[in-house]
Design a protein around this motif. Structure first.
Motif, PDB file in Angstrom:
ATOM      1  N   GLU A 806       6.855  63.297  37.323  1.00  0.00           N
ATOM      2  CA  GLU A 806       7.676  63.818  36.229  1.00  0.00           C
ATOM      3  C   GLU A 806       7.936  65.304  36.386  1.00  0.00           C
ATOM      4  N   GLN A 807       6.949  66.050  36.881  1.00  0.00           N
ATOM      5  CA  GLN A 807       7.143  67.480  37.098  1.00  0.00           C
ATOM      6  C   GLN A 807       8.101  67.747  38.253  1.00  0.00           C
ATOM      7  N   VAL A 808       8.107  66.861  39.251  1.00  0.00           N
ATOM      8  CA  VAL A 808       9.081  67.000  40.344  1.00  0.00           C
ATOM      9  C   VAL A 808      10.500  66.856  39.798  1.00  0.00           C
ATOM     10  N   ILE A 809      10.699  65.880  38.922  1.00  0.00           N
ATOM     11  CA  ILE A 809      12.019  65.693  38.320  1.00  0.00           C
ATOM     12  C   ILE A 809      12.380  66.890  37.444  1.00  0.00           C
ATOM     13  N   GLU A 810      11.402  67.396  36.700  1.00  0.00           N
ATOM     14  CA  GLU A 810      11.669  68.597  35.898  1.00  0.00           C
ATOM     15  C   GLU A 810      12.049  69.775  36.788  1.00  0.00           C
ATOM     16  N   ASN A 811      11.448  69.854  37.968  1.00  0.00           N
ATOM     17  CA  ASN A 811      11.766  70.949  38.887  1.00  0.00           C
ATOM     18  C   ASN A 811      13.208  70.863  39.378  1.00  0.00           C
ATOM     19  N   THR A 812      13.709  69.642  39.550  1.00  0.00           N
ATOM     20  CA  THR A 812      15.123  69.515  39.938  1.00  0.00           C
ATOM     21  C   THR A 812      16.033  70.030  38.834  1.00  0.00           C
ATOM     22  N   GLY A 813      15.593  69.891  37.592  1.00  0.00           N
ATOM     23  CA  GLY A 813      16.362  70.462  36.496  1.00  0.00           C
ATOM     24  C   GLY A 813      16.441  71.977  36.587  1.00  0.00           C
ATOM     25  N   GLU A 814      15.370  72.610  37.107  1.00  0.00           N
ATOM     26  CA  GLU A 814      15.410  74.062  37.292  1.00  0.00           C
ATOM     27  C   GLU A 814      16.390  74.441  38.388  1.00  0.00           C
ATOM     28  N   PHE A 815      16.508  73.610  39.432  1.00  0.00           N
ATOM     29  CA  PHE A 815      17.533  73.862  40.452  1.00  0.00           C
ATOM     30  C   PHE A 815      18.919  73.780  39.833  1.00  0.00           C
ATOM     31  N   PHE A 816      19.111  72.802  38.944  1.00  0.00           N
ATOM     32  CA  PHE A 816      20.417  72.653  38.293  1.00  0.00           C
ATOM     33  C   PHE A 816      20.729  73.860  37.415  1.00  0.00           C
ATOM     34  N   ARG A 817      19.738  74.298  36.625  1.00  0.00           N
ATOM     35  CA  ARG A 817      19.972  75.439  35.736  1.00  0.00           C
ATOM     36  C   ARG A 817      20.096  76.747  36.496  1.00  0.00           C
ATOM     37  N   GLN A 819      18.085  79.309  37.191  1.00  0.00           N
ATOM     38  CA  GLN A 819      17.631  80.519  36.513  1.00  0.00           C
ATOM     39  C   GLN A 819      16.425  81.147  37.210  1.00  0.00           C
ATOM     40  N   GLY A 820      16.200  80.784  38.458  1.00  0.00           N
ATOM     41  CA  GLY A 820      15.118  81.369  39.236  1.00  0.00           C
ATOM     42  C   GLY A 820      13.749  80.801  38.947  1.00  0.00           C
ATOM     43  N   LYS A 821      13.659  79.666  38.218  1.00  0.00           N
ATOM     44  CA  LYS A 821      12.377  79.086  37.858  1.00  0.00           C
ATOM     45  C   LYS A 821      12.001  77.900  38.748  1.00  0.00           C
ATOM     46  N   GLN A 822      12.854  77.533  39.694  1.00  0.00           N
ATOM     47  CA  GLN A 822      12.570  76.372  40.532  1.00  0.00           C
ATOM     48  C   GLN A 822      11.422  76.667  41.497  1.00  0.00           C
ATOM     49  N   VAL A 823      10.664  75.623  41.838  1.00  0.00           N
ATOM     50  CA  VAL A 823       9.517  75.728  42.733  1.00  0.00           C
ATOM     51  C   VAL A 823       9.913  75.182  44.096  1.00  0.00           C
ATOM     52  N   TYR A 824       9.629  75.958  45.157  1.00  0.00           N
ATOM     53  CA  TYR A 824       9.899  75.527  46.522  1.00  0.00           C
ATOM     54  C   TYR A 824       8.592  75.109  47.205  1.00  0.00           C
ATOM     55  N   LEU A 825       8.712  74.311  48.254  1.00  0.00           N
ATOM     56  CA  LEU A 825       7.545  73.999  49.063  1.00  0.00           C
ATOM     57  C   LEU A 825       7.063  75.283  49.742  1.00  0.00           C
ATOM     58  N   PRO A 826       5.744  75.505  49.819  1.00  0.00           N
ATOM     59  CA  PRO A 826       5.238  76.754  50.413  1.00  0.00           C
ATOM     60  C   PRO A 826       5.410  76.776  51.929  1.00  0.00           C
ATOM     61  N   LYS A 827       5.324  77.928  52.505  1.00  0.00           N
ATOM     62  CA  LYS A 827       5.433  78.080  53.958  1.00  0.00           C
ATOM     63  C   LYS A 827       4.206  77.484  54.631  1.00  0.00           C
ATOM     64  N   PRO A 828       4.374  76.560  55.575  1.00  0.00           N
ATOM     65  CA  PRO A 828       3.222  75.995  56.289  1.00  0.00           C
ATOM     66  C   PRO A 828       2.502  77.078  57.085  1.00  0.00           C
ATOM     67  N   PRO A 829       1.191  76.926  57.295  1.00  0.00           N
ATOM     68  CA  PRO A 829       0.412  77.971  57.987  1.00  0.00           C
ATOM     69  C   PRO A 829       0.930  78.275  59.388  1.00  0.00           C
ATOM     70  N   ARG A 830       1.360  77.246  60.131  1.00  0.00           N
ATOM     71  CA  ARG A 830       1.774  77.491  61.508  1.00  0.00           C
ATOM     72  C   ARG A 830       3.291  77.666  61.641  1.00  0.00           C
ATOM     73  N   CYS A 831       3.954  77.955  60.527  1.00  0.00           N
ATOM     74  CA  CYS A 831       5.411  78.106  60.535  1.00  0.00           C
ATOM     75  C   CYS A 831       5.778  79.593  60.552  1.00  0.00           C
ATOM     76  N   ARG A 845      19.079  75.051  49.465  1.00  0.00           N
ATOM     77  CA  ARG A 845      19.964  75.848  48.629  1.00  0.00           C
ATOM     78  C   ARG A 845      20.570  74.989  47.533  1.00  0.00           C
ATOM     79  N   ARG A 846      20.755  75.602  46.374  1.00  0.00           N
ATOM     80  CA  ARG A 846      21.302  74.861  45.239  1.00  0.00           C
ATOM     81  C   ARG A 846      22.705  74.365  45.542  1.00  0.00           C
TER      82      ARG A 846
END
Length: 866
Positions: A806-817, A819-831, A845-846
């Motif tokens: 449910e929080q993943v779906i809510e996060n997509t709503g932040e991409f739609f809005r 407003q800078g509140k969306q959560v991205y996957l973090p940078k992997p250690p070996r990346c 990208r939105r």
């Protein structure tokens, strides 16, 4: 547990039944459902026209053809004589008011024999059938750009949306010519029932030398000092921003979102609005979206006084509402005005100023079907005509309402009891069937393969064994917000063989129907189709396809002897079939020269066998044969190949490659675990050496996936379920993209069930795919970014593991809005930072148009190799 589920279900049902009587404002972003031209809900008698070219081109044939049939039906008016296009029209009667946000048009191609279409057109609409309004966009343009050929479907957003019962499509031509149209309307029912509102025209503000206009620029009624008999910005579903100097709509003037008035220009100290409705309703509340930027002299209203009218006169006792004064927050907000369950067909509200300016952007009403009878309403003089002398008519009304309320409650309780009984019965019956069917399949599987009578079944788009394929998914009816979807004609031009009829397969539809299988018009490659299949109720059998019908198509479609297949393992199962891991004896004799298979000619070849159950319905069988034709034409070293088929007799099956190291997800997990075990055994001074799986090897895997996706995208194919679980690994880290990860119980946790039917890989999906049901190459790019993240983390965790579904779906709503509140996957250690910032984040990208193509991704990954 089952009882708790039933109780929760009953609570939901009560809520739905009670909420059904409440009318709320419409959401244009989700109000995009086809209204029935394509599906047939709109009857022939509700489709009319000004003229017709011939009897075979009458108005009733003007229905959009999303199935890409022969394209012969369309409405074609008589010869166009007026270039302005105001004479000829195709009219649709929706029978009630609808909020219409999108229209689709198509021409007539008659399977190559016709070439008639409307390059441009206009739209007129009416709410009562007598007063017609010509639609224009927010900048005053009336002509809509239509089709460029006779077969593509072109979707156009209506900005602003329209509220209407009757809609006319009027083709526009530059010269005398014959045009043909097929149309569809998209939207949802207008539950407010508001026919028109009357308000004073908006005023102009001069703020620091800037002209700010608060007029109702899209009002479709009469405009003078007071706007009457129309609807406009207060009902367009667009809410104003906190700062009224900015607008939701790009390129519009300051103040565009709001209709506003100056206190000094209205000496009475209030703004009077009159709302007319389609019939008598029982109103519970009114929601008014107000601006409250008091630093610029704007505040929400101080008091609202509302009068009600059911006949010719306004009632004397109004409802008065005073909102709480907010002197701290300048955010715009909805203010809910309680209307006290008053019954009326018209409402007059006076909104009193609390500052110099008052700005509204939206007004919506919540109402139920009114229990109202004018003959029982107390009159000013005498008794109502149907009451006896001495009876209290008010008591009679109350008694009638009480009886109706009791009847409704009894009906709700009865419905709940029936639902509970059905749920319990289905659960028990389903468990019995599942146990019986699985026991039979497990016992007879090996023997059936050996004697050519294996009951195979197709792994179709909705691969959950519990899914209810007879019911549509929520996402099936949502169409994209813009017209940048993939056109069926592009696939036809890329692969001309798809334009050939499937008569040779014994099917009644054209292979071009493949192009309409996706939500956006593009064919999908992945068998993990995230939109539920619409099945026909008939489940009669289609006779097996004789192999001579495939003559001349491709050698990879040669018939393979069933008795040479030996069952090894069940990889997964779906509603219509299963996928088995088998050994194929003598398969090398069936392979093309360009297909290199690991192993020698003597040893059996490891293959995946995708099967279709004998009792599968017509749609499932047709799709299975279409998939064979698609798979047989895919030629890329990083795409799993179709090796052979078994279609001479039932059951049908296809045989594809299977790599010896299994899927990439499990392969990386094994590498990670083995690496961790080796580190525990290694002396500290020896740990400085190269890791078992180096960064260059991981990027090499990603390069191969990008190469395969580049090939699929060049053919206009959308995978729709790209992930490490859908990539197979061979020797020397060879990667090939497959399509059956969803069928495995191992990955059931990667999919989220919508309303108990559709299952979605939401952690890999772009925001527009989840919210809008829109699938394009750009949404595959998004999934590739997640797949690359999986590879560089060695699949240690599920994407967004810290978030619930449910929080993943809510996060997509932040991409739609946005407003800078969306959560991205973090940078992997070996990346490296460059790969994460320049590649991964660009995939997420939105704006889908700003995401890189697979060609660009492949090039960038090649350059990043050490």
């Amino acid at each position: 547990m089952e009882v708790m589920k039933v109780q929760q279900m009953s609570h939901h049902v009560v809520f739905i039944l009670l909420a059904a009587t409440v009318r709320s404002q419409v959401n244009p972003e989700m109000c995009r459902y086809p209204l029935g031209m394509t599906g047939g809900q709109i009857q022939d008698e509700d489709i009319s026209a000004s003229s017709q070219w011939s009897e075979s081109t009458a108005a009733r044939f003007g229905r959009l053809d999303l199935d890409n049939g022969d394209g012969d039906g369309a409405w074609c008016p008589d010869i166009m004589s007026e270039p302005d296009g105001l004479k000829e029209y195709l009219q649709v009667d929706l029978r009630s008011l609808y909020f219409i946000t999108l229209v689709g048009t198509q021409g007539r191609h008659a399977d190559g024999m016709g070439n008639e279409f409307a390059q441009r057109y206009r739209i007129k609409y009416s709410r009562d059938g007598s007063s017609w309004v010509e639609w224009q966009d927010r900048k005053g343009r009336q002509v809509i750009e239509g089709n460029r050929n006779a077969y593509d479907v072109v979707l156009k957003d209506l900005e602003p949306p329209i509220i209407a019962r009757f809609v006319r499509f009027m083709p526009v031509t530059d010269h005398s010519m014959i045009v043909c149209m097929r149309v569809e309307l998209y939207g949802c029912e207008w539950l407010d029932g508001l026919m028109s509102y009357s308000i004073p025209d908006g005023h102009q503000m001069i703020y620091r030398g800037l002209d700010v206009y608060f007029n109702d620029s899209v009002y479709d009624g009469a405009s003078a000092e007071r706007l009457t008999k129309g609807l406009g910005q207060l009902t367009d579903g667009t809410w104003g921003l906190d700062d009224f100097l900015h607008s939701h709509i790009y390129g519009m003037w300051p103040g565009y979102d709001y209709v506003g008035w100056n206190n000094k220009s209205l000496p009475k100290g209030y703004v009077e609005m009159i709302f007319e409705f389609d019939h008598v309703r029982n109103f519970t509340s009114m929601k008014v979206h107000c601006n409250n930027m008091f630093s610029r002299g704007v505040r929400m209203f101080r008091q609202a006084t509302c009068y009600f009218r059911s006949g010719s006169d306004w009632e004397a006792d109004p409802v008065t509402f005073r909102p709480n004064v907010d002197r701290t927050s300048q955010n715009a907000r909805f203010v809910t005005v309680s209307l006290g369950d008053r019954t009326a067909s018209a409402i007059k509200c006076r909104f009193h100023f609390s500052d110099l300016w008052m700005l509204f952007s939206e007004v919506a009403f919540q109402s139920g079907s009114a229990v109202y009878n004018t003959s029982l309403t107390p009159r000013k003089h005498g008794h109502p005509t149907n009451t006896l002398p001495g009876e209290d008519p008010t008591h009679k009304v109350d008694d009638s309402n009480t009886r109706i309320l009791i009847g409704c409650l009894v009906a709700i309780i009865a419905i709940l009891l029936v639902i509970i009984v059905i749920i319990l019965w289905r659960q028990v019956w389903q468990k019995m069937l599942e146990k019986a069917s699985r026991r039979l399949l497990d016992n007879e599987l090996t023997a059936r393969l050996a004697v050519q009578t294996q009951a195979f079944s197709s792994l179709h788009s909705s691969l959950s064994s519990e899914s209810d394929s007879t019911t549509n998914s929520t996402y099936e009816r949502i169409f994209p917000l813009c017209s940048d979807y993939q056109e069926p004609s592009r696939l036809i031009r890329k692969l001309p063989e798809f334009a050939q009829s499937t008569e040779h397969l014994g099917l009644s539809t054209s292979c071009r129907a493949l192009a309409s299988s996706g939500a956006d018009g593009a064919p999908h490659y992945a068998e993990a189709d995230i939109i539920s299949l619409q099945e026909s109720s008939d489940s009669y059998s289609i006779t097996a396809v004789n192999m001579n019908l495939f003559a001349g198509t491709d050698s990879s479609m040669r018939e393979f002897p069933r008795h040479k297949l030996t069952f090894k393992e069940k990889l997964g199962e779906g509603q219509f079939g299963e996928v088995h891991l088998c050994e194929a004896e003598g398969m090398q004799d069936f392979l093309d020269e360009d297909l290199s298979i690991e192993g020698n000619n003597e040893s059996p070849l490891l293959v995946a066998v995708k099967t279709l159950r004998e009792d599968a319905n017509k749609n499932a069988r047709n799709d299975f044969l279409k998939e064979i034709r698609i798979m047989s034409r895919l030629r890329d070293p990083n795409i799993v190949r179709l090796l052979a088929v078994c279609v001479d007799t039932d059951p049908l099956c296809m045989i594809t490659e299977y790599m010896e190291n299994g899927d990439l997800n499990q392969f990386l997990c094994m590498l990670r675990l083995k690496e961790a075990a080796d580190e525990d055994k290694t002396e500290p001074e020896e740990k400085e050496g190269e890791s078992m799986v180096s960064y260059s090897k991981l990027i090499g895997m990603a390069v191969q996936i990008a190469s395969g996706m580049k090939y699929l995208s060049s053919l206009n194919f959308v995978h729709r379920d790209l992930a490490t679980r859908n990539c197979l690994v061979g020797k020397n880290y060879t990667i090939k993209i497959a399509d059956f990860g969803m069928s495995r119980n191992l990955y059931r946790g990667d999919y989220y069930r919508i309303q108990g039917r559709a299952v979605l890989p939401i952690r890999w999906m772009s925001w527009e795919s989840i919210l809008l049901g829109k699938f394009t190459m750009a949404s595959d790019v998004w999934a590739f970014g997640v797949t690359l993240w999986e590879i560089l983390t060695l699949c240690k965790k599920q994407p967004y593991s810290q978030l619930s579904d449910e929080q993943v779906i809510e996060n997509t709503g932040e991409f739609f809005r946005d407003q800078g509140k969306q959560v991205y996957l973090p940078k992997p250690p070996r990346c490296p930072d460059g790969v994460y910032n320049d590649l991964m984040l660009s995939c997420w990208r939105r704006n889908a148009k700003q995401r890189p193509s697979f060609q660009e991704i492949h090039t960038q990954l090649m350059e990043s190799l050490p």
